[in-house]
Design an enzyme around this catalytic site. Structure first.
Site, PDB file in Angstrom:
ATOM      1  N   GLN A  89      -0.139   2.638  -6.017  1.00 32.61           N
ATOM      2  CA  GLN A  89      -1.561   2.998  -5.976  1.00 32.61           C
ATOM      3  C   GLN A  89      -2.313   2.703  -7.264  1.00 32.61           C
ATOM      4  OE1 GLN A  89      -1.561   7.017  -4.448  1.00 32.61           O
ATOM      5  NE2 GLN A  89      -2.827   6.419  -2.721  1.00 32.61           N
ATOM      6  N   SER A 113      -7.981  -1.690  -3.596  1.00 33.76           N
ATOM      7  CA  SER A 113      -8.623  -0.374  -3.466  1.00 33.76           C
ATOM      8  C   SER A 113      -9.634  -0.145  -4.581  1.00 33.76           C
ATOM      9  CB  SER A 113      -7.582   0.736  -3.495  1.00 33.76           C
ATOM     10  OG  SER A 113      -6.824   0.709  -2.329  1.00 33.76           O
ATOM     11  N   ASP A 162      -3.389  -0.909  -7.436  1.00 29.36           N
ATOM     12  CA  ASP A 162      -3.971  -1.423  -6.203  1.00 29.36           C
ATOM     13  C   ASP A 162      -5.385  -1.957  -6.468  1.00 29.36           C
ATOM     14  OD1 ASP A 162      -5.065  -1.818  -3.696  1.00 29.36           O
ATOM     15  OD2 ASP A 162      -4.058  -0.087  -2.819  1.00 29.36           O
ATOM     16  N   TYR A 222      -2.638  -1.996   7.341  1.00 26.63           N
ATOM     17  CA  TYR A 222      -3.730  -2.934   7.628  1.00 26.63           C
ATOM     18  C   TYR A 222      -3.934  -3.094   9.133  1.00 26.63           C
ATOM     19  CZ  TYR A 222      -3.491  -4.563   2.792  1.00 26.63           C
ATOM     20  OH  TYR A 222      -3.524  -4.644   1.443  1.00 26.63           O
ATOM     21  N   ARG A 241       0.869  -1.192   0.000  1.00 26.05           N
ATOM     22  CA  ARG A 241       0.000   0.000   0.000  1.00 26.05           C
ATOM     23  C   ARG A 241       0.900   1.235   0.000  1.00 26.05           C
ATOM     24  NH1 ARG A 241      -4.990  -2.358   1.386  1.00 26.05           N
ATOM     25  NH2 ARG A 241      -6.087  -1.235  -0.210  1.00 26.05           N
TER      26      ARG A 241
HETATM   27  P1  NAD Z   1      -9.179  -3.820   4.732  1.00 25.42           P
HETATM   28  O1  NAD Z   1     -10.095  -4.088   3.580  1.00 25.42           O
HETATM   29  O2  NAD Z   1      -8.126  -4.801   5.053  1.00 25.42           O
HETATM   30  O3  NAD Z   1     -10.095  -3.616   6.054  1.00 25.42           O
HETATM   31  C1  NAD Z   1     -11.183  -2.725   6.072  1.00 25.42           C
HETATM   32  C2  NAD Z   1     -11.163  -1.908   7.335  1.00 25.42           C
HETATM   33  O4  NAD Z   1     -11.547  -2.706   8.449  1.00 25.42           O
HETATM   34  C3  NAD Z   1      -9.794  -1.313   7.688  1.00 25.42           C
HETATM   35  O5  NAD Z   1      -9.887   0.089   7.756  1.00 25.42           O
HETATM   36  C4  NAD Z   1      -9.483  -1.945   9.040  1.00 25.42           C
HETATM   37  O6  NAD Z   1      -8.739  -1.095   9.879  1.00 25.42           O
HETATM   38  C5  NAD Z   1     -10.884  -2.196   9.579  1.00 25.42           C
HETATM   39  N1  NAD Z   1     -10.961  -3.108  10.728  1.00 25.42           N
HETATM   40  C6  NAD Z   1     -10.301  -4.262  10.947  1.00 25.42           C
HETATM   41  N2  NAD Z   1     -10.625  -4.773  12.146  1.00 25.42           N
HETATM   42  C7  NAD Z   1     -11.550  -3.927  12.697  1.00 25.42           C
HETATM   43  C8  NAD Z   1     -12.277  -3.908  13.920  1.00 25.42           C
HETATM   44  N3  NAD Z   1     -12.156  -4.846  14.837  1.00 25.42           N
HETATM   45  N4  NAD Z   1     -13.110  -2.855  14.124  1.00 25.42           N
HETATM   46  C9  NAD Z   1     -13.256  -1.880  13.223  1.00 25.42           C
HETATM   47  N5  NAD Z   1     -12.600  -1.849  12.047  1.00 25.42           N
HETATM   48  C10 NAD Z   1     -11.751  -2.858  11.789  1.00 25.42           C
HETATM   49  O7  NAD Z   1      -8.503  -2.401   4.580  1.00 25.42           O
HETATM   50  P2  NAD Z   1      -8.382  -1.471   3.282  1.00 25.42           P
HETATM   51  O8  NAD Z   1      -9.682  -0.819   3.045  1.00 25.42           O
HETATM   52  O9  NAD Z   1      -7.800  -2.245   2.172  1.00 25.42           O
HETATM   53  O10 NAD Z   1      -7.381  -0.338   3.746  1.00 25.42           O
HETATM   54  C11 NAD Z   1      -6.482  -0.472   4.814  1.00 25.42           C
HETATM   55  C12 NAD Z   1      -5.714   0.828   4.982  1.00 25.42           C
HETATM   56  O11 NAD Z   1      -4.812   1.018   3.927  1.00 25.42           O
HETATM   57  C13 NAD Z   1      -6.552   2.053   5.028  1.00 25.42           C
HETATM   58  O12 NAD Z   1      -5.976   2.913   5.966  1.00 25.42           O
HETATM   59  C14 NAD Z   1      -6.392   2.663   3.681  1.00 25.42           C
HETATM   60  O13 NAD Z   1      -6.635   4.042   3.684  1.00 25.42           O
HETATM   61  C15 NAD Z   1      -4.942   2.349   3.438  1.00 25.42           C
HETATM   62  N6  NAD Z   1      -4.601   2.358   2.023  1.00 25.42           N
HETATM   63  C16 NAD Z   1      -3.416   2.980   1.648  1.00 25.42           C
HETATM   64  C17 NAD Z   1      -3.053   2.995   0.312  1.00 25.42           C
HETATM   65  C18 NAD Z   1      -1.791   3.673  -0.131  1.00 25.42           C
HETATM   66  O14 NAD Z   1      -1.161   4.333   0.656  1.00 25.42           O
HETATM   67  N7  NAD Z   1      -1.394   3.500  -1.382  1.00 25.42           N
HETATM   68  C19 NAD Z   1      -3.847   2.368  -0.634  1.00 25.42           C
HETATM   69  C20 NAD Z   1      -5.004   1.742  -0.213  1.00 25.42           C
HETATM   70  C21 NAD Z   1      -5.370   1.738   1.123  1.00 25.42           C
END
Ligand code: NAD
Length: 376
Positions: free
Chosen positions: A124, A130, A127, A230, A119
């Site tokens: 990006q 995403s 990804d 994550y 990530r």
């Molecule tokens: P994911 O699909 O793995 O999980 C979805 C969400 O569930 C996450 O935000 C996680 O923190 C949350 N979660 C897990 N356990 C939980 C609990 N017990 N209670 C409440 N929430 C809980 O995650 P994702 O959507 O793929 O994204 C993860 C992170 O990565 C996010 O912060 C996102 O913004 C970031 N991200 C960064 C980039 C980048 O920098 N290029 C790209 C994509 C996503």
């Protein structure tokens, strides 16, 4: 190189791994592209649209026999058997499924699973998690609005006032944040929670209220930071406090959308059965983690994969592939993700040149020339 794009055969899969837009670019880079007959039809891309940009239309054997095979989902055994030893497979190949990786290695292929990309800013545009989660978050709200038998926005009419729907979103990653933004556009009142502290600001910037479960120990605070962006599984004491707060908020909510995932593990249970039993009749739960928990459940134990079940007047929607319900745009974004990844492993002469020092390529590599690389 000769690139093949199969018709996806997994049940319910409607996406396609290349669109006329990306095929045109691949051909412009010097590749030949063969598309399986009707591969794009369910994503609103007829064979003629691919032919118009220079692709040829072929059989399953033609596309799976290509030097590079672009897929959406991990191949079924019948598909894998037709992929040639020495060729390259790129797709969403379930990087946490060791059996699947072993099977691909046994076929003698080199396979890249794009869900494993880091990530980072550079990754990006490739990804896939995403691009597809964004669509799932949007569609979750559309399905909720459809199943919910009341209005989403507050309305003042001559026949009286209608209250805005209260939406609770559990998990505010890519899907959850898009769900907040979409529900906001429809006029709902939204609360959302996440385990990661960074989520608070993102939730509030979209106009929702953050449901805070304060950390009580240094261990809770440390685990909540996650790894690589994550979440990690939180200690039981925090999960209990979260469950109590969720129970309180869910009783006031009309729609609950759960999106919480932890890579390589079963999804956390956030909406307990007892909580659902206390929710208002007519409320709707959309569980985006459906199918990943025990017996097809998700963030709620009552969820059933690919079904809508009703408990005490509360509908629980367990669709497992929401991106496929927006097949045209999901394919368009996914195909661009693949096109960008291809640039990392193919040189300017359109020849395969897999670098060994590129962090994105290394992270996505599942097996190379028949050797399993990734072990979970
Ligand atoms: P994911 O699909 O793995 O999980 C979805 C969400 O569930 C996450 O935000 C996680 O923190 C949350 N979660 C897990 N356990 C939980 C609990 N017990 N209670 C409440 N929430 C809980 O995650 P994702 O959507 O793929 O994204 C993860 C992170 O990565 C996010 O912060 C996102 O913004 C970031 N991200 C960064 C980039 C980048 O920098 N290029 C790209 C994509 C996503």
């Amino acid at each position: 190189m000769r690139i093949g794009v199969p018709l996806e055969i997994r049940s319910g899969e409607t996406r396609v791994a290349a669109t006329p837009e990306t095929v045109k670019k691949l051909i412009g880079q010097g590749h030949q592209v063969v598309i399986q007959k009707d591969a794009g039809v369910r994503a609103s891309q007829p064979d003629s649209a691919y032919e118009a940009v220079g692709a040829t239309i072929g059989s399953a054997a033609d596309v799976l026999g290509a030097e590079i095979v672009l897929k959406v989902r991990a191949p079924e055994n019948t598909e894998l058997a037709q992929i040639q030893s020495g060729s390259v497979l790129i797709g969403m190949l379930d990087p946490f499924d060791n059996q699947n990786i072993e099977a691909m290695a046994a076929q003698g292929i080199t396979a890249f699973s794009l869900e494993a990309a880091p990530r980072t800013t550079r990754a990006q545009s490739m990804d896939v998690l995403s691009s597809q989660a964004n669509i799932a978050g949007y569609k979750a709200v559309m399905i909720a609005a459809n199943e919910y038998q009341r209005f989403m926005p507050m309305l003042m009419t001559a026949a009286g006032t209608v209250k805005a729907a209260r939406v609770l979103i559990l998990g505010a990653g890519v899907a959850g944040l898009q769900a907040i933004a979409t529900a906001k556009r429809l006029g709902a009142v939204i609360e959302a929670s996440d385990v990661r502290p960074a989520a608070k600001e993102q939730i509030e910037s979209l106009g929702a209220k953050f449901v805070d479960v304060p950390y009580e120990t240094d261990e809770e605070r440390e685990i909540s930071q996650g790894v690589g962006g994550y979440a990690r599984p939180m200690p039981e004491a925090w999960m209990k406090r979260q469950a109590a707060l969720v129970a309180e908020k869910a009783q006031q909510a009309d729609i609950v959308i759960t999106t919480a995932l932890i890579p390589g593990r079963k999804p956390p249970v956030l909406l307990h059965s007892e909580t659902v039993m206390q929710m208002k009749p007519g409320s709707v739960v959309i569980d985006l983690a459906a199918g990943r928990g025990d017996n097809g459940s998700g963030n709620c134990p009552l969820t059933q994969a690919d079904k809508i079940v009703e408990n005490n007047g509360v509908k629980i929607v367990g669709y497992t592939n929401l991106a496929s319900m927006v097949a045209a745009d999901a394919s368009a974004l996914y195909a661009r993700n693949l096109l960008d990844f291809m640039k990392l492993i193919v040189d300017k002469e359109a020849k395969l040149a897999i670098p060994s020092d590129d962090d994105i390529v290394t992270a996505c590599l599942m097996c190379r020339d028949g050797q399993a690389v990734r072990k979970n």
